[in-house]
Structures are given as structure tokens and as C-alpha cells.
Design a protein around this motif. Structure first.
Motif, PDB file in Angstrom:
ATOM      1  N   GLN A  43      19.856  16.515  -3.245  1.00 19.93           N
ATOM      2  CA  GLN A  43      19.429  16.899  -1.899  1.00 19.93           C
ATOM      3  C   GLN A  43      19.525  15.748  -0.896  1.00 19.93           C
ATOM      4  O   GLN A  43      19.154  15.910   0.265  1.00 19.93           O
ATOM      5  CB  GLN A  43      17.990  17.424  -1.939  1.00 19.93           C
ATOM      6  N   ASN A  44      19.993  14.610  -1.373  1.00 15.12           N
ATOM      7  CA  ASN A  44      20.118  13.413  -0.529  1.00 15.12           C
ATOM      8  C   ASN A  44      18.776  13.077   0.143  1.00 15.12           C
ATOM      9  O   ASN A  44      18.702  12.868   1.346  1.00 15.12           O
ATOM     10  CB  ASN A  44      21.217  13.597   0.517  1.00 15.12           C
ATOM     11  N   ARG A  45      17.722  13.068  -0.680  1.00 18.87           N
ATOM     12  CA  ARG A  45      16.370  12.769  -0.216  1.00 18.87           C
ATOM     13  C   ARG A  45      15.775  11.672  -1.087  1.00 18.87           C
ATOM     14  O   ARG A  45      16.289  11.364  -2.158  1.00 18.87           O
ATOM     15  CB  ARG A  45      15.487  14.021  -0.296  1.00 18.87           C
ATOM     16  N   LYS A  46      14.674  11.122  -0.636  1.00 16.03           N
ATOM     17  CA  LYS A  46      13.956  10.130  -1.427  1.00 16.03           C
ATOM     18  C   LYS A  46      13.158  10.854  -2.508  1.00 16.03           C
ATOM     19  O   LYS A  46      12.691  11.981  -2.302  1.00 16.03           O
ATOM     20  CB  LYS A  46      12.992   9.329  -0.545  1.00 16.03           C
ATOM     21  N   ILE A  47      12.978  10.175  -3.628  1.00 16.83           N
ATOM     22  CA  ILE A  47      12.220  10.767  -4.736  1.00 16.83           C
ATOM     23  C   ILE A  47      10.808  11.133  -4.280  1.00 16.83           C
ATOM     24  O   ILE A  47      10.289  12.195  -4.626  1.00 16.83           O
ATOM     25  CB  ILE A  47      12.167   9.812  -5.957  1.00 16.83           C
ATOM     26  N   VAL A  48      10.180  10.270  -3.494  1.00 12.07           N
ATOM     27  CA  VAL A  48       8.814  10.538  -3.044  1.00 12.07           C
ATOM     28  C   VAL A  48       8.755  11.806  -2.189  1.00 12.07           C
ATOM     29  O   VAL A  48       7.793  12.572  -2.267  1.00 12.07           O
ATOM     30  CB  VAL A  48       8.205   9.320  -2.309  1.00 12.07           C
ATOM     31  N   ASP A  49       9.794  12.054  -1.390  1.00 11.74           N
ATOM     32  CA  ASP A  49       9.816  13.269  -0.570  1.00 11.74           C
ATOM     33  C   ASP A  49       9.953  14.519  -1.441  1.00 11.74           C
ATOM     34  O   ASP A  49       9.301  15.537  -1.195  1.00 11.74           O
ATOM     35  CB  ASP A  49      10.956  13.199   0.450  1.00 11.74           C
ATOM     36  N   VAL A  50      10.811  14.440  -2.466  1.00 14.68           N
ATOM     37  CA  VAL A  50      10.964  15.559  -3.402  1.00 14.68           C
ATOM     38  C   VAL A  50       9.646  15.779  -4.145  1.00 14.68           C
ATOM     39  O   VAL A  50       9.195  16.918  -4.316  1.00 14.68           O
ATOM     40  CB  VAL A  50      12.121  15.290  -4.395  1.00 14.68           C
ATOM     41  N   ALA A  51       9.020  14.697  -4.562  1.00 16.66           N
ATOM     42  CA  ALA A  51       7.746  14.796  -5.283  1.00 16.66           C
ATOM     43  C   ALA A  51       6.685  15.433  -4.396  1.00 16.66           C
ATOM     44  O   ALA A  51       5.928  16.308  -4.844  1.00 16.66           O
ATOM     45  CB  ALA A  51       7.298  13.411  -5.747  1.00 16.66           C
ATOM     46  N   GLN A  52       6.628  15.025  -3.135  1.00 12.90           N
ATOM     47  CA  GLN A  52       5.650  15.591  -2.191  1.00 12.90           C
ATOM     48  C   GLN A  52       5.891  17.090  -2.006  1.00 12.90           C
ATOM     49  O   GLN A  52       4.943  17.877  -1.992  1.00 12.90           O
ATOM     50  CB  GLN A  52       5.741  14.861  -0.840  1.00 12.90           C
ATOM     51  N   SER A  53       7.150  17.488  -1.883  1.00 12.17           N
ATOM     52  CA  SER A  53       7.487  18.914  -1.743  1.00 12.17           C
ATOM     53  C   SER A  53       7.068  19.692  -2.976  1.00 12.17           C
ATOM     54  O   SER A  53       6.528  20.799  -2.868  1.00 12.17           O
ATOM     55  CB  SER A  53       8.991  19.088  -1.517  1.00 12.17           C
ATOM     56  N   TYR A  56      10.730  12.628 -14.748  1.00 12.67           N
ATOM     57  CA  TYR A  56      11.224  11.681 -13.748  1.00 12.67           C
ATOM     58  C   TYR A  56      12.719  11.897 -13.502  1.00 12.67           C
ATOM     59  O   TYR A  56      13.181  11.861 -12.363  1.00 12.67           O
ATOM     60  CB  TYR A  56      10.953  10.230 -14.181  1.00 12.67           C
ATOM     61  N   ALA A  57      13.473  12.128 -14.567  1.00 22.36           N
ATOM     62  CA  ALA A  57      14.916  12.361 -14.431  1.00 22.36           C
ATOM     63  C   ALA A  57      15.186  13.589 -13.565  1.00 22.36           C
ATOM     64  O   ALA A  57      16.102  13.590 -12.729  1.00 22.36           O
ATOM     65  CB  ALA A  57      15.561  12.520 -15.807  1.00 22.36           C
ATOM     66  N   LEU A  58      14.368  14.633 -13.727  1.00 21.31           N
ATOM     67  CA  LEU A  58      14.530  15.841 -12.909  1.00 21.31           C
ATOM     68  C   LEU A  58      14.239  15.548 -11.438  1.00 21.31           C
ATOM     69  O   LEU A  58      14.984  15.972 -10.544  1.00 21.31           O
ATOM     70  CB  LEU A  58      13.615  16.963 -13.426  1.00 21.31           C
ATOM     71  N   LEU A  59      13.169  14.809 -11.185  1.00 23.24           N
ATOM     72  CA  LEU A  59      12.857  14.415  -9.801  1.00 23.24           C
ATOM     73  C   LEU A  59      13.996  13.596  -9.202  1.00 23.24           C
ATOM     74  O   LEU A  59      14.413  13.816  -8.059  1.00 23.24           O
ATOM     75  CB  LEU A  59      11.560  13.614  -9.752  1.00 23.24           C
ATOM     76  N   ARG A  60      14.482  12.673  -9.970  1.00 23.97           N
ATOM     77  CA  ARG A  60      15.554  11.775  -9.499  1.00 23.97           C
ATOM     78  C   ARG A  60      16.833  12.558  -9.212  1.00 23.97           C
ATOM     79  O   ARG A  60      17.479  12.375  -8.178  1.00 23.97           O
ATOM     80  CB  ARG A  60      15.794  10.699 -10.548  1.00 23.97           C
ATOM     81  N   ARG A  61      17.217  13.432 -10.131  1.00 20.68           N
ATOM     82  CA  ARG A  61      18.434  14.230  -9.968  1.00 20.68           C
ATOM     83  C   ARG A  61      18.304  15.144  -8.743  1.00 20.68           C
ATOM     84  O   ARG A  61      19.233  15.268  -7.942  1.00 20.68           O
ATOM     85  CB  ARG A  61      18.707  15.046 -11.235  1.00 20.68           C
ATOM     86  N   THR A  62      17.137  15.763  -8.578  1.00 20.62           N
ATOM     87  CA  THR A  62      16.909  16.642  -7.424  1.00 20.62           C
ATOM     88  C   THR A  62      17.010  15.844  -6.124  1.00 20.62           C
ATOM     89  O   THR A  62      17.615  16.304  -5.151  1.00 20.62           O
ATOM     90  CB  THR A  62      15.527  17.321  -7.533  1.00 20.62           C
ATOM     91  N   LYS A  88       0.834  -1.205   0.000  1.00 21.29           N
ATOM     92  CA  LYS A  88       0.000   0.000   0.000  1.00 21.29           C
ATOM     93  C   LYS A  88       0.864   1.249   0.000  1.00 21.29           C
ATOM     94  O   LYS A  88       0.583   2.225  -0.701  1.00 21.29           O
ATOM     95  CB  LYS A  88      -0.920   0.018   1.228  1.00 21.29           C
ATOM     96  N   SER A  89       1.910   1.229   0.801  1.00 20.91           N
ATOM     97  CA  SER A  89       2.807   2.375   0.903  1.00 20.91           C
ATOM     98  C   SER A  89       3.508   2.624  -0.431  1.00 20.91           C
ATOM     99  O   SER A  89       3.622   3.773  -0.878  1.00 20.91           O
ATOM    100  CB  SER A  89       3.831   2.120   2.010  1.00 20.91           C
ATOM    101  N   GLN A  90       3.967   1.558  -1.074  1.00 22.57           N
ATOM    102  CA  GLN A  90       4.608   1.694  -2.389  1.00 22.57           C
ATOM    103  C   GLN A  90       3.646   2.272  -3.405  1.00 22.57           C
ATOM    104  O   GLN A  90       4.022   3.130  -4.211  1.00 22.57           O
ATOM    105  CB  GLN A  90       5.119   0.338  -2.885  1.00 22.57           C
ATOM    106  N   LEU A  91       2.405   1.823  -3.373  1.00 16.01           N
ATOM    107  CA  LEU A  91       1.396   2.324  -4.301  1.00 16.01           C
ATOM    108  C   LEU A  91       1.138   3.809  -4.064  1.00 16.01           C
ATOM    109  O   LEU A  91       1.068   4.594  -5.014  1.00 16.01           O
ATOM    110  CB  LEU A  91       0.102   1.523  -4.154  1.00 16.01           C
ATOM    111  N   GLU A  92       1.024   4.201  -2.802  1.00 14.40           N
ATOM    112  CA  GLU A  92       0.818   5.618  -2.474  1.00 14.40           C
ATOM    113  C   GLU A  92       2.006   6.457  -2.930  1.00 14.40           C
ATOM    114  O   GLU A  92       1.832   7.541  -3.490  1.00 14.40           O
ATOM    115  CB  GLU A  92       0.587   5.796  -0.967  1.00 14.40           C
ATOM    116  N   ASN A  93       3.223   5.953  -2.691  1.00 13.43           N
ATOM    117  CA  ASN A  93       4.424   6.670  -3.131  1.00 13.43           C
ATOM    118  C   ASN A  93       4.441   6.828  -4.645  1.00 13.43           C
ATOM    119  O   ASN A  93       4.808   7.880  -5.172  1.00 13.43           O
ATOM    120  CB  ASN A  93       5.688   5.947  -2.667  1.00 13.43           C
ATOM    121  N   ARG A  94       4.051   5.775  -5.323  1.00 15.55           N
ATOM    122  CA  ARG A  94       4.014   5.807  -6.789  1.00 15.55           C
ATOM    123  C   ARG A  94       3.031   6.868  -7.284  1.00 15.55           C
ATOM    124  O   ARG A  94       3.318   7.599  -8.233  1.00 15.55           O
ATOM    125  CB  ARG A  94       3.619   4.416  -7.307  1.00 15.55           C
TER     126      ARG A  94
END
Length: 196
Positions: free
Chosen positions: A176-186, A166-172, A138-144
Motif C-alpha cells: 500500500q506504499n504506507r508506513k507500518i505504523v499507519d497500517v498498524a493503526q488502521s 509482523y511480516a504481514l504488517l510489513r508486506r501490507t 517518544k514518537s518512536q516508542l509510541e509507534n512501537r
């Protein structure tokens, strides 16, 4: 933890039946067995004792008693083996729904206590693993969903294709040494604030 080190709480209003269960557990090598012969205040006793396993024996169960024990078993999150002398389909379903790991009707015999306890522990552990796997899925699905929404916002606002978004999210995230989902949420929160 070694099985013989398990803290086992036996709840039984009938001292003779409680002695049968305790003796069966002691013969099986369990050294840490506590017997409670009073159902009143059992929730506090469980909280104080913090047992690894609970064995409940009810000679003549009534609906109210079973319902309160089932409510208790839902909140305890421990393996529970329950012995009853009589039952019906509704009681069995209620026990399963409440998370009782082993529900044994008319089967209280000293030599059966250990295998039933072992089965209750095994079944509880299997259900716990399944519940953890379900929660992880469920958590993976929500993150996705969060990442997909952030990609869609980037695609719309910057005219990017999905791969570049996606590449921009990943690079960011890496910068920032963060998870992609955290960057996406921000990113989503920023877009939502700008839209207000």
C-alpha cells in the motif's frame, strides 16, 4: 545565517544600560540591533519584530516583572540572555525553568555582551536539539506500541506467531506504499470498530 545578520532585540527600561548592550553588540559586528525601552506590550513587539535573539536587562528586578518575562520566554522559543543586578536562588531556578539561556547577575559590561550572547545561542541550540531528540524518541516508542498492539491482534485473531504477524504488517505496508505504523493503526481501528 551569519551571526552578524542576527536580529537582536534588546529590552531595557534604562537607556544608558541599553546603550552599553547595543554598543557591545555593534562592536562585535552585529548590525541588526533594536532597543525597546518599555516592557509594556513587549510580547507584541517580539511578535512583530521576530528577533533571532532577545537580550533582557533589568536593573532592579521584582518578582512580578521577572515572572511575566519568564512566562514570555517560555512562549517565545528563542535564545534569551538576561542581565540582572541582583538575584536569589528562586529567581535563578525560575529563569532556568523558563528557558532563559543565559542569566547573568551583576555582569553588565560592554565587552562581556558578545560572549554571553554567543553562549546563550549555543545553549539554546543544544537544548533545542535535546528536546527534538526526546520528542523523536517518544514518537518512536509510541509507534512501537501501536505496531506491537497490531501484532498482538493479528496473533490472537489469526493464530499467527509474532514473526508472521509482523511480516504481514510489513508486506501490507509495502503493498500500500504506507508506513507500518499507519497500517498498524488502521488495523487497530478496524478491530475496535468490529468489537462495538
Amino acid at each position: 545565517m551569519n551571526n552578524s545578520d542576527l536580529a537582536i532585540l534588546v529590552i531595557d527600561e534604562n537607556a544608558i544600560r541599553a546603550a552599553i548592550i547595543k554598543e557591545g553588540l555593534l562592536k562585535a559586528g552585529h548590525r541588526n540591533v533594536t532597543v525597546v525601552e518599555e516592557l509594556v506590550g513587549v510580547a507584541r513587539i517580539i511578535e512583530r519584530q521576530a528577533p533571532d535573539v532577545i537580550v533582557i536587562d533589568i536593573e532592579n528586578p521584582n518578582r512580578d516583572m521577572l515572572e511575566s518575562l519568564f512566562l514570555l520566554s517560555r512562549s517565545v522559543k528563542k535564545p534569551i540572555a538576561m542581565f540582572v543586578d541582583r538575584s536569589d536562588t528562586d529567581m535563578i531556578h525560575a529563569a532556568v525553568d523558563a528557558g532563559v539561556s543565559a542569566y547573568v547577575v551583576d555582569g553588565l559590561k560592554q565587552e562581556r555582551v558578545k560572549p554571553i550572547l554567543d553562549m546563550a545561542i549555543s545553549r539554546f541550540n543544544a537544548f533545542s536539539r535535546m528536546a527534538q531528540e526526546l520528542e523523536a524518541a517518544k514518537s518512536q516508542l509510541e509507534n512501537r506500541k501501536v505496531v506491537d498492539r497490531a501484532k498482538a491482534l493479528l496473533m490472537k485473531s489469526r493464530g499467527m506467531d509474532e514473526e508472521k504477524a509482523y511480516a504481514l504488517l510489513r508486506r501490507t505496508a509495502m503493498d500500500q506504499n504506507r508506513k507500518i505504523v499507519d497500517v498498524a493503526q488502521s488495523l487497530i481501528m478496524t478491530f475496535e470498530m468490529l468489537e462495538r
